[in-house]
Scaffold this active site. Structure first.
Site, PDB file in Angstrom:
ATOM      1  N   TYR A  95     -12.211   8.213  -2.640  1.00 30.60           N
ATOM      2  CA  TYR A  95     -11.649   8.453  -1.297  1.00 30.60           C
ATOM      3  C   TYR A  95     -12.002   9.809  -0.685  1.00 30.60           C
ATOM      4  O   TYR A  95     -12.313   9.881   0.509  1.00 30.60           O
ATOM      5  CB  TYR A  95     -10.132   8.218  -1.308  1.00 30.60           C
ATOM      6  CG  TYR A  95      -9.816   6.738  -1.210  1.00 30.60           C
ATOM      7  CD1 TYR A  95      -9.602   6.131   0.022  1.00 30.60           C
ATOM      8  CD2 TYR A  95      -9.794   5.934  -2.338  1.00 30.60           C
ATOM      9  CE1 TYR A  95      -9.358   4.767   0.121  1.00 30.60           C
ATOM     10  CE2 TYR A  95      -9.559   4.575  -2.254  1.00 30.60           C
ATOM     11  CZ  TYR A  95      -9.337   4.002  -1.027  1.00 30.60           C
ATOM     12  OH  TYR A  95      -9.116   2.653  -0.928  1.00 30.60           O
ATOM     13  N   GLU A 137      -4.330  -0.578  -4.538  1.00 29.50           N
ATOM     14  CA  GLU A 137      -5.453  -0.988  -5.402  1.00 29.50           C
ATOM     15  C   GLU A 137      -5.115  -0.759  -6.877  1.00 29.50           C
ATOM     16  O   GLU A 137      -5.414  -1.597  -7.733  1.00 29.50           O
ATOM     17  CB  GLU A 137      -6.724  -0.228  -4.976  1.00 29.50           C
ATOM     18  CG  GLU A 137      -7.265  -0.800  -3.668  1.00 29.50           C
ATOM     19  CD  GLU A 137      -8.057   0.181  -2.799  1.00 29.50           C
ATOM     20  OE1 GLU A 137      -8.528   1.210  -3.315  1.00 29.50           O
ATOM     21  OE2 GLU A 137      -8.182  -0.096  -1.576  1.00 29.50           O
TER      22      GLU A 137
END
Ligand SMILES: Cc1cc2nc3c(=O)[nH]c(=O)nc-3n(C[C@H](O)[C@H](O)[C@H](O)COP(=O)(O)OP(=O)(O)OC[C@H]3O[C@@H](n4cnc5c(N)ncnc54)[C@H](O)[C@@H]3O)c2cc1C
Ligand code: HEM
Length: 399
Positions: A95, A137
């Site tokens: 990320y 996730e």
């Protein structure tokens, strides 16, 4: 929720970012792949080349910001993303890379207009969304009891030519353990490493009911067009995966999961390769409630391109209330009773109670747009309509 300080900057810049969205996303991907070429193995470079993916990732960030007070609008978008991310093995470490290059691209494209408070506000919005995605996730990896990106070696134990351009592959885990459980409608990603050392992942919907021994996928060969190259993975599978071949396959994910366990009527409408999740659903219903009313509409170019006919015929043997309507675009082999000439037309489908049945759509975008509009015009509530897109979901295209 982004802070009160950041909020005005987000609100004011949403239209600007929309206007420059494509430039920003192109700049973002170019810079990110220059700095991290290894990420090319994770992303679908076919979608990059054709430009579809560019509209997807960043537009989701902008849509998030634009709908920051409207959690209900975001839930399905976020759900689709986390399933796709889990299928390709995205982790928390990825990320910051995406965030850095996305903010860098906003700055590069907007120039002086990208003031420090504006960039800070977007950093806050990105981090907030990233935190939510990472948590969702991680929960999915935990529930599936797998490491992110974990692949399973599976042997091809049967291959069947389903149509002119679709082959079905039956896959058995090489470790001797049970095949992964899944919900009909879900997909796996298949990872292929080419001779030049590059790797690509592609999603394939599971095309049979769950069973403890095998998984089945059905792959359409994406042929070369006048100006477009042949599809990488589908052609590789058609040309190289035969009986006994070993394939690398992920755990099943996906949030397009028609309710196979209820007894309410259900409508399954597909075109072309979009039939794959529908067959999984149909075969499961045949096992658990063969008396259920199922309307099964399918459109194909002609009978040579009509895959999984044998599955539908087999289900029909035990499902007294299975109603099948087939549409052949080129008009051949049509009897005007169950097989019709032309594109799928709602008026030719069997009738069902609009208030009771959910309707599931899968096929090319044009097909889904046409059917979606026709269904809404016919009075089917939008809340009863569900769709699966065989590519990156482009937000709002059905409006
Ligand atoms: C949830 C989901 C489920 C799916 N289920 C199935 C399924 O059950 N069965 C199935 O067959 N497929 C399914 N797909 C689609 C599948 O994942 C692949 O997208 C498909 O097989 C094509 O992959 P490919 O590598 O062969 O083609 P790619 O190499 O990815 O190419 C895709 C398209 O982009 C075009 N393209 C590539 N490069 C360029 C360029 N430079 N310029 C312009 N155009 C370009 C190609 O010509 C081709 O038409 C599914 C996708 C999703 C997201
Ligand atoms: C807040 C951050 C992110 C957002 C909003 C986001 C959004 C999206 C969206 C909308 C899609 C398409 C889903 C679909 O199929 O419809 C997608 C797919 C994908 N994302 Fe993300 N994403 C984010 C972060 C990341 C990160 C950190 C990575 C890893 C480097 C990543 C890698 C991918 C990949 C590989 C795909 C599959 C598409 C493909 O194969 O090219 N994303 N993401």
């Amino acid at each position: 929720m982004v802070s009160a300080a950041a909020r005005p900057y987000i609100d004011a810049s949403v239209p600007v970012l929309r206007e420059h969205g494509l430039d920003i996303t192109r700049t973002f991907y170019r810079n990110m792949f220059d700095a991290h070429p290894e990420l090319k193995n994770l992303f679908n470079m076919g979608n990059q080349a054709s430009g579809v993916q560019q509209q997807s990732l960043a537009s989701a960030v902008f849509a998030y910001a634009a709908n920051i007070d409207n959690a209900a609008a975001l839930t399905p978008v976020v759900s689709r993303i986390v399933h796709k991310h889990a299928s390709v093995g995205i982790t928390a470490e990825h990320y910051p890379i995406v965030g850095r290059h996305l903010l860098g691209a906003i700055q590069e494209v907007l120039g002086d207009a990208a003031t420090p408070p504006l960039i800070d506000a977007w950093a806050e919005a990105y981090n907030e969304l990233a935190t939510a995605l990472i948590a969702a996730e991680q929960a999915m990896y935990k529930q599936a009891n797998i490491a992110p990106g974990q692949l399973r070696t599976m042997r091809v134990v049967a291959v069947r030519n389903e149509s002119e351009d679709i082959k079905a592959f039956v896959l058995q885990p090489e470790d001797g353990q049970a095949a992964s459980d899944f919900k009909p409608g879900q997909y796996v990603s298949v990872s292929v490493t080419f001779d030049d050392g590059t790797t690509q992942l592609r999603q394939y919907s599971l095309s049979d009911a769950p069973n403890p021994r095998t998984l089945r996928i059905s792959v359409k060969r994406e042929r070369r067009g006048d100006v477009t190259p042949a599809g990488l993975v589908s052609n590789w599978l058609h040309d190289n995966a035969g009986l006994g071949s070993l394939l690398q396959v992920t755990h099943p994910f996906g949030d397009f999961t028609p309710d196979t366990e209820s007894s309410a009527p259900i409508v399954l409408l597909s075109a072309g390769i979009g039939i794959t999740p529908m067959i999984s659903v149909l075969n499961r219903i045949a096992q658990v409630s063969p008396q259920r009313q199922v309307v099964f509409g399918h459109a194909a170019r002609n009978s040579d391109y009509h895959a999984h006919r044998a599955d539908v015929a087999e289900a029909g043997k035990t499902m007294a209330r299975l109603q099948v309507s087939t549409f052949y675009e080129d008009g051949s082999d049509c009897d005007g009773v169950a097989t019709f000439a032309g594109r799928m037309a709602l008026s030719r489908l069997p009738r069902w109670d609009h208030g009771e049945a959910n309707v599931y759509l899968c096929g090319p975008v044009e097909f889904m747009q046409e059917q979606w509009r026709a269904l809404i015009d016919a009075g089917v509530p939008a809340s009863r309509l569900h769709r699966e897109v065989f590519g990156p979901e482009l937000l709002n295209y059905l409006k």
